[in-house]
Design an enzyme around this catalytic site. Sequence first.
Site, PDB file in Angstrom:
ATOM      1  N   ASP A 194      36.644  42.151  38.230  1.00 53.96           N
ATOM      2  CA  ASP A 194      36.694  40.744  37.812  1.00 53.96           C
ATOM      3  C   ASP A 194      35.502  40.372  36.914  1.00 53.96           C
ATOM      4  O   ASP A 194      35.576  39.474  36.079  1.00 53.96           O
ATOM      5  CB  ASP A 194      36.670  39.804  39.028  1.00 53.96           C
ATOM      6  CG  ASP A 194      37.450  40.296  40.219  1.00 53.96           C
ATOM      7  OD1 ASP A 194      37.567  41.517  40.395  1.00 53.96           O
ATOM      8  OD2 ASP A 194      37.912  39.465  41.008  1.00 53.96           O
ATOM      9  N   ASP A 214      30.017  34.687  39.371  1.00 52.37           N
ATOM     10  CA  ASP A 214      31.090  33.787  38.948  1.00 52.37           C
ATOM     11  C   ASP A 214      30.637  32.638  38.056  1.00 52.37           C
ATOM     12  O   ASP A 214      31.466  31.824  37.635  1.00 52.37           O
ATOM     13  CB  ASP A 214      31.825  33.239  40.179  1.00 52.37           C
ATOM     14  CG  ASP A 214      32.619  34.316  40.879  1.00 52.37           C
ATOM     15  OD1 ASP A 214      33.281  35.103  40.177  1.00 52.37           O
ATOM     16  OD2 ASP A 214      32.577  34.376  42.118  1.00 52.37           O
TER      17      ASP A 214
HETATM   18  N1  GLY Z   1      37.609  36.789  41.158  1.00 48.64           N
HETATM   19  C1  GLY Z   1      38.209  36.636  42.408  1.00 48.64           C
HETATM   20  C2  GLY Z   1      39.661  36.858  42.397  1.00 48.64           C
HETATM   21  O1  GLY Z   1      40.254  37.281  41.438  1.00 48.64           O
HETATM   22  O2  GLY Z   1      40.255  36.605  43.403  1.00 48.64           O
END
Ligand code: GLY
Length: 396
Positions: free
Chosen positions: A180, A120
């Site tokens: 993601d 992230d």
């Molecule tokens: N990247 C985590 C979510 O979309 O919840």
Amino acid sequence: MKQLSVLLVVSVMLAFTSCTNSVSEPGEVDLEAVGQQLQLLHQNTEKIITEADGSELVCPRTINEDGSLRVVPGGDWTSGFYSGTLWYMYEMSGDESWKKKAITYTEMLEKEQYNGSNHDVGFRMYCSYGNALRLTKNEAYIPILVQSAKTLIARYYEEVGCIRSWNFDEQVWQCPVIIDNMMNLELLFWASEQTGNPVYKDIAISHALTTIKHQFRDDYSTVHVVDYDTITGEVRQKNTHQGYADESSWARGQAWGLYGYTMTYRFTKDQRFLEQAEHIADFLLNNPALPEDGIPYWDFNDPGIPEVPRDVSAAAIITSALYELSTFSDEGESYKLAADRILMNTWSLYRSMKGENFGFILDHSVGNMPDGSEIDVPINYADYYFMEALYRSKKF
Ligand code: GLY
């Protein structure tokens, strides 16, 4: 696509009679009203940060179940979205007071450039420092972003061809890659352009190609988590973590995929990525489970539809991505029409009431349904991508 646009025009009228924000009027997004909400969010956030002196809280995320505002520290995956939202507010309003706030909340994240505990770092640093650099040209931000990219590529597994997303649940997964993760590639493409070193871009392209190969089904819906063997690079299993089921289409996952491949095409001009983005867009927009107003249910395959929550965050990400895709695709006009409709419906039907929700702009997102957390609430990344979509609606 054209049929869809007609459907959505009709749907706006239907939706006004049936949906959540009954006092709202249809119409253009009112930037002044957005600014009033963000001013309130700023006051509420400052209050909590001041009260929790020394706790390193930096970013309003959502509303807790007990009704309180949740402000998170820099290590939270969403910590870059608030400053990013402030940057878009500054960009669209030209008001220097937003720039001042945006700088403050961006620079609170400086140490996150070294945080490689998950993938992230791209979200945290590119939405904050990336926008800061874009809008201020302050060169002091460049080494911070380059270090963030180095931190991210340290998670790359050559045998797999992907960046590992998570470290938790090691008894279940060896090298879990979530859809993601496509979003974090933007930082890498930028880093290669900035430094002239192709390593970041090469890793990003490898990740994007491997993800096309293993993360998508025949209908271009996406699996949430693909777990790879770290030694052989083989796929070990395909799961969901935040969706309804392993075989289902979690709405925000589809949105991340659409945005990720559109952005990857922007940097590479590789036709494979454009086609992937178009296929995902068509899966989404032609999906029988997509409601008439264009705001998806949290998962396209929840058997409880229509009695389940929408995910406005997914809608915001899709809208922003469609605006960019409209500039690349032969189907651009229909993608832009769809984006305009969803943006208008999001604002008209799913925004927070004036002065409510601590100042978050939008309501009705879903964070993690299987975990029972953040269901039908405001969430900072919905606001961020909504602001980006609004900016793109004027720019493209
Ligand atoms: N990247 C985590 C979510 O979309 O919840």
